[in-house]
Design a protein around this motif. Sequence first.
Motif, mmCIF file in Angstrom:
data_model
loop_
_atom_site.group_PDB
_atom_site.id
_atom_site.type_symbol
_atom_site.label_atom_id
_atom_site.label_comp_id
_atom_site.label_asym_id
_atom_site.label_seq_id
_atom_site.Cartn_x
_atom_site.Cartn_y
_atom_site.Cartn_z
ATOM 1 N N ALA A 89 -0.094 32.020 57.961
ATOM 2 C CA ALA A 89 -0.200 32.237 59.410
ATOM 3 C C ALA A 89 -0.041 33.723 59.745
ATOM 4 O O ALA A 89 -0.789 34.266 60.568
ATOM 5 C CB ALA A 89 0.833 31.402 60.152
ATOM 6 N N ARG A 90 0.914 34.389 59.100
ATOM 7 C CA ARG A 90 1.113 35.824 59.345
ATOM 8 C C ARG A 90 -0.075 36.640 58.848
ATOM 9 O O ARG A 90 -0.518 37.581 59.515
ATOM 10 C CB ARG A 90 2.412 36.306 58.702
ATOM 11 N N LEU A 91 -0.597 36.296 57.667
ATOM 12 C CA LEU A 91 -1.775 36.995 57.145
ATOM 13 C C LEU A 91 -2.975 36.823 58.076
ATOM 14 O O LEU A 91 -3.680 37.780 58.375
ATOM 15 C CB LEU A 91 -2.138 36.456 55.755
ATOM 16 N N ASP A 92 -3.203 35.612 58.514
ATOM 17 C CA ASP A 92 -4.327 35.334 59.397
ATOM 18 C C ASP A 92 -4.210 36.129 60.695
ATOM 19 O O ASP A 92 -5.187 36.710 61.163
ATOM 20 C CB ASP A 92 -4.412 33.836 59.692
ATOM 21 N N GLU A 93 -3.028 36.190 61.256
ATOM 22 C CA GLU A 93 -2.850 36.938 62.510
ATOM 23 C C GLU A 93 -3.054 38.437 62.288
ATOM 24 O O GLU A 93 -3.634 39.124 63.128
ATOM 25 C CB GLU A 93 -1.470 36.664 63.119
ATOM 26 N N ALA A 94 -2.608 38.962 61.143
ATOM 27 C CA ALA A 94 -2.814 40.382 60.840
ATOM 28 C C ALA A 94 -4.305 40.696 60.717
ATOM 29 O O ALA A 94 -4.781 41.716 61.239
ATOM 30 C CB ALA A 94 -2.086 40.767 59.550
ATOM 31 N N VAL A 95 -5.060 39.814 60.059
ATOM 32 C CA VAL A 95 -6.510 40.010 59.936
ATOM 33 C C VAL A 95 -7.157 39.958 61.317
ATOM 34 O O VAL A 95 -7.992 40.801 61.665
ATOM 35 C CB VAL A 95 -7.134 38.959 58.990
ATOM 36 N N ARG A 96 -6.773 38.979 62.117
ATOM 37 C CA ARG A 96 -7.345 38.859 63.470
ATOM 38 C C ARG A 96 -7.031 40.094 64.313
ATOM 39 O O ARG A 96 -7.877 40.548 65.086
ATOM 40 C CB ARG A 96 -6.841 37.595 64.150
#
Length: 119
Positions: A89-96
Motif C-alpha cells: 500500500a505504501r509503495l503504491d501510494e509513493a508511485v501514484r
Amino acid sequence: MRPGRRTGASDPAGPSRPAPRGRCNTGIVHGRRGARAGWTLAREPEAITLRDVYGAVEGNGLFALHRTPPNEACPVGFGIRPALSSVYARLDEAVRDELAAVSIADVLRDAQAERRVAG
C-alpha cells in the motif's frame, strides 16, 4: 494533442491506440465511432497527470498478493498477507504520488525534446 483534436493511427503526431473499453468515462478522453472515428483529450494536457492515466488504465495497485490464500499452517504463510499488504500500500501510494507530478504535457514536451536531440 489539444482537447478536441482527433487522432488516430495515421495522425502525424504519431500512432495511437484505441482507448480501452469502458475507460472513456474517466474524463481523460472522448471517443468517437464511425467514419470520423478517433479520440480526443477531454481536458488540457497540462491538467491530465500520469496518475490519472494510470488510474484509468490499471485501476488496481502495482503490487498485489497472490489470489490463492497461503497455507495458514505455514509459519511464513500465516503472516505474509498482513506483513506485505501495508508495504504494498505504501509503495503504491509513493508511485501514484510520483505519477501525479507529471502531466501529459510534460511527457509530450520531453518526448519532443528527445526527438530534436536525436535529430
